[in-house]
Every structure is written in structure tokens, then in C-alpha cells.
Scaffold this motif. Structure first.
Motif, PDB file in Angstrom:
ATOM      1  N   ALA A 165       0.824  -1.205   0.000  1.00 10.02           N
ATOM      2  CA  ALA A 165       0.000   0.000   0.000  1.00 10.02           C
ATOM      3  C   ALA A 165       0.863   1.262   0.000  1.00 10.02           C
ATOM      4  CB  ALA A 165      -0.934   0.000   1.218  1.00 10.02           C
ATOM      5  N   VAL A 166       1.959   1.245   0.751  1.00 11.95           N
ATOM      6  CA  VAL A 166       2.842   2.418   0.838  1.00 11.95           C
ATOM      7  C   VAL A 166       3.554   2.670  -0.490  1.00 11.95           C
ATOM      8  CG1 VAL A 166       4.943   3.327   1.913  1.00 11.95           C
ATOM      9  CG2 VAL A 166       3.171   2.274   3.331  1.00 11.95           C
ATOM     10  N   SER A 203      -5.047   4.267 -11.611  1.00 10.10           N
ATOM     11  CA  SER A 203      -4.278   4.278 -10.369  1.00 10.10           C
ATOM     12  C   SER A 203      -5.111   4.834  -9.216  1.00 10.10           C
ATOM     13  CB  SER A 203      -3.005   5.109 -10.537  1.00 10.10           C
ATOM     14  OG  SER A 203      -2.154   4.546 -11.515  1.00 10.10           O
ATOM     15  N   THR A 204      -5.872   5.866  -9.500  1.00  9.22           N
ATOM     16  CA  THR A 204      -6.720   6.467  -8.463  1.00  9.22           C
ATOM     17  C   THR A 204      -7.784   5.476  -8.008  1.00  9.22           C
ATOM     18  OG1 THR A 204      -6.367   8.654  -9.432  1.00  9.22           O
ATOM     19  CG2 THR A 204      -8.222   8.402  -7.905  1.00  9.22           C
ATOM     20  N   PHE A 205      -8.365   4.760  -8.960  1.00 13.74           N
ATOM     21  CA  PHE A 205      -9.380   3.756  -8.621  1.00 13.74           C
ATOM     22  C   PHE A 205      -8.781   2.673  -7.734  1.00 13.74           C
ATOM     23  CE2 PHE A 205     -11.124  -0.464  -9.701  1.00 13.74           C
ATOM     24  CZ  PHE A 205     -12.417  -0.312  -9.211  1.00 13.74           C
ATOM     25  N   TRP A 206      -7.606   2.145  -8.093  1.00 15.42           N
ATOM     26  CA  TRP A 206      -6.990   1.089  -7.312  1.00 15.42           C
ATOM     27  C   TRP A 206      -6.467   1.595  -5.978  1.00 15.42           C
ATOM     28  CZ3 TRP A 206      -7.931  -3.720  -7.721  1.00 15.42           C
ATOM     29  CH2 TRP A 206      -8.282  -4.263  -8.946  1.00 15.42           C
ATOM     30  N   PHE A 207      -6.082   2.858  -5.920  1.00 16.16           N
ATOM     31  CA  PHE A 207      -5.667   3.462  -4.651  1.00 16.16           C
ATOM     32  C   PHE A 207      -6.828   3.427  -3.662  1.00 16.16           C
ATOM     33  CE2 PHE A 207      -5.387   7.433  -2.085  1.00 16.16           C
ATOM     34  CZ  PHE A 207      -4.280   7.098  -1.328  1.00 16.16           C
ATOM     35  N   ARG A 212      -9.273   0.679   1.109  1.00 21.15           N
ATOM     36  CA  ARG A 212     -10.378  -0.065   1.712  1.00 21.15           C
ATOM     37  C   ARG A 212      -9.913  -1.435   2.196  1.00 21.15           C
ATOM     38  NH1 ARG A 212     -15.913  -0.284  -1.451  1.00 21.15           N
ATOM     39  NH2 ARG A 212     -16.335  -1.400   0.497  1.00 21.15           N
ATOM     40  N   MET A 213      -9.083  -2.091   1.404  1.00 24.21           N
ATOM     41  CA  MET A 213      -8.554  -3.396   1.786  1.00 24.21           C
ATOM     42  C   MET A 213      -7.718  -3.300   3.043  1.00 24.21           C
ATOM     43  SD  MET A 213      -5.359  -5.100   1.702  1.00 24.21           S
ATOM     44  CE  MET A 213      -4.448  -4.304   0.388  1.00 24.21           C
ATOM     45  N   LYS A 217      -8.389  -4.878   6.838  1.00 20.18           N
ATOM     46  CA  LYS A 217      -7.466  -5.799   7.492  1.00 20.18           C
ATOM     47  C   LYS A 217      -7.010  -5.275   8.847  1.00 20.18           C
ATOM     48  CE  LYS A 217      -5.745  -8.663   3.805  1.00 20.18           C
ATOM     49  NZ  LYS A 217      -4.594  -9.467   3.378  1.00 20.18           N
ATOM     50  N   LEU A 218      -6.745  -3.978   8.913  1.00 18.32           N
ATOM     51  CA  LEU A 218      -6.332  -3.386  10.180  1.00 18.32           C
ATOM     52  C   LEU A 218      -7.463  -3.441  11.204  1.00 18.32           C
ATOM     53  CD1 LEU A 218      -4.316  -0.297   8.905  1.00 18.32           C
ATOM     54  CD2 LEU A 218      -3.385  -2.339  10.021  1.00 18.32           C
ATOM     55  N   ARG A 219      -8.674  -3.176  10.760  1.00 16.38           N
ATOM     56  CA  ARG A 219      -9.816  -3.217  11.663  1.00 16.38           C
ATOM     57  C   ARG A 219     -10.075  -4.638  12.151  1.00 16.38           C
ATOM     58  NH1 ARG A 219     -15.178  -0.700   9.345  1.00 16.38           N
ATOM     59  NH2 ARG A 219     -13.886   1.175   9.560  1.00 16.38           N
ATOM     60  N   ARG A 220     -10.003  -5.612  11.229  1.00 12.05           N
ATOM     61  CA  ARG A 220     -10.240  -6.999  11.604  1.00 12.05           C
ATOM     62  C   ARG A 220      -9.184  -7.496  12.575  1.00 12.05           C
ATOM     63  NH1 ARG A 220      -9.933 -11.827   7.253  1.00 12.05           N
ATOM     64  NH2 ARG A 220      -7.738 -11.196   7.407  1.00 12.05           N
TER      65      ARG A 220
END
Length: 230
Positions: A165-166, A203-207, A212-213, A217-220
Motif C-alpha cells: 500500500a505504501v 491508479s486512483t481507482f486502485w488506490f 479499503r482493503m 485488514k487493520l480493523r479486523r
């Protein structure tokens, strides 16, 4: 198209195909065909970023000159990626993960890079786009590597997701908008401008999807209790 570009492209297709055959034979049979192609893709991505970086003549302005004749170093970098896209299209067709959208993506890339090599123009913009798109590719494939070897829902899996992500965000949303702006502003052919705008839109769409992904994952991971063994 220059003779050396044709030779680099043909030899590149042979090289990537041979690399896949070697990886496929060296790895245990339990690893999938997709796993093997991702190893080759990671090698290509690393090579593409290195070649793109080496083609820069002035790091005080890495996207200069714009709308100019391509240098031999730029054309060689693009030829390597063109050869990889041709090989990967064939691997996609022969593999078990064929999708129409992926095939279209490969065909568009082949036509775009091929046109740039044939006209020998806009090498700076195309190599910069290559650098941006391939920067996060190793981490993209690393996410699938850890899943296939059984490291799923672990701290290492989460770390790879964060690193992907980074790198994606820095390349596509950090450098990407600037490259799109200067490409649209320069006296480039319409095809180059359209490809730059389209790349940034995708790129903006996948960003957005990646954010969201990662948020999920962080929330879960934050709400999942740790059950201690009895």
C-alpha cells in the motif's frame, strides 16, 4: 523501429520464457503455475525499475526533456518491458488464470510501447510511467507469495500488505499526478496524453480499493481477540 530494439525484444521474449521454464522445473510441484509466473514478473519489475532509473541523465529533473526523441537507454528499457508483456500475454493464455480484461491490458500495453518505440518519441514520459507502474509490483506479488506458502492472516502477511500500500501510494499517487500533469501540458501526441490520463485514472481507482482493503485488514486484526491455549 531500430534493429537493436527488435533484437532486444526478441531476445527478451526468449529470456523470459526460458526463465519461466527454469523456475517451473526448479520449484516443487506443489507451487502453482501462477506462483512461478509471479517470480518471473518480480524479476522483470525489478529490472524495469533499474533500467528506467539508469536511463535518467539528469536527476535534478528526471522527467526532462519532455516530448523529445527517445534515447537509446530509454528505448532499451522499453524494449525489455515490451518483450516481457509479449511473453506474459502468452503465459496468461496458456495458464489457468486467463481473463479478458488482463488480456486487453497486455494488448494495450504492447501497442502503446510498440508505438513509442516505432516513432522513437516520448521516451522520457514512457520510461517514467514504467518506473511508476513497476515500483509497487514486487510487493504486489509478495502478497500472493505469502498466501501460497501458507502464511495467511499473520503479522508478516499484514506487513507485506502495508508495504504494498505504501509503495503503490507513493509511486501512483505521489509521483503519478505530477507526471500526468507535465505530460498533458507538454506538446505530446494525443495517444501519449490519453495513456497518461488513463493510467492516473486507473491508479486512483486502485488506490481507493487498496485503502479499503488495508482499512478492513487493520480493523479486523484490531477487533479479533487472541485466544490463549488452555
Amino acid at each position: 523501429m531500430e534493429d537493436y530494439v527488435v533484437k532486444w525484444t526478441i531476445s527478451g521474449v526468449i529470456f523470459w520464457t526460458t526463465a519461466l521454464i527454469l523456475v517451473r522445473n526448479l520449484l516443487p510441484k506443489r507451487y502453482s503455475f501462477d506462483f512461478c509466473t509471479r517470480i518471473v514478473a518480480t524479476v522483470h519489475a525489478t529490472s524495469a525499475v533499474c533500467l528506467a532509473s539508469l536511463s535518467v541523465t539528469d536527476w535534478s529533473c528526471p522527467v526532462c526533456p519532455l516530448a523529445s526523441r527517445s534515447s537509446p537507454a530509454q528505448m532499451k528499457a522499453l524494449a525489455v518491458t515490451l518483450s516481457y508483456m509479449i511473453y506474459d500475454l502468452m503465459a496468461t493464455i496458456l495458464g489457468d488464470n486467463f481473463t479478458v480484461d488482463n488480456a486487453v491490458h497486455h494488448l494495450v500495453s504492447i501497442v502503446g510501447i510498440g508505438a513509442g518505440l516505432a516513432y522513437q518519441m516520448c521516451g522520457t514520459e514512457m520510461v517514467a510511467s514504467l518506473w511508476i507502474t513497476e515500483m509497487s509490483t514486487p510487493m504486489l506479488h509478495a502478497r500472493e507469495f505469502v498466501k501460497e506458502i501458507g502464511i495467511r492472516d499473520t503479522p508478516l502477511n499484514l506487513l507485506v500488505d502495508i508495504m504494498f500500500a505504501v509503495t503503490f501510494s507513493l509511486a501512483r499517487m505521489g509521483v503519478g499526478p505530477y507526471l500526468t500533469f507535465v505530460t498533458l501540458r507538454a506538446d505530446n501526441p494525443f495517444l501519449i496524453k490519453a495513456m497518461a490520463f488513463g493510467l492516473q485514472a486507473v491508479s486512483t481507482f486502485w488506490f481507493y480499493k487498496i485503502l479499503r482493503m488495508l482499512k478492513y485488514k487493520l480493523r479486523r486484526r484490531g477487533v479479533t481477540p487472541h485466544v490463549k491455549p488452555a
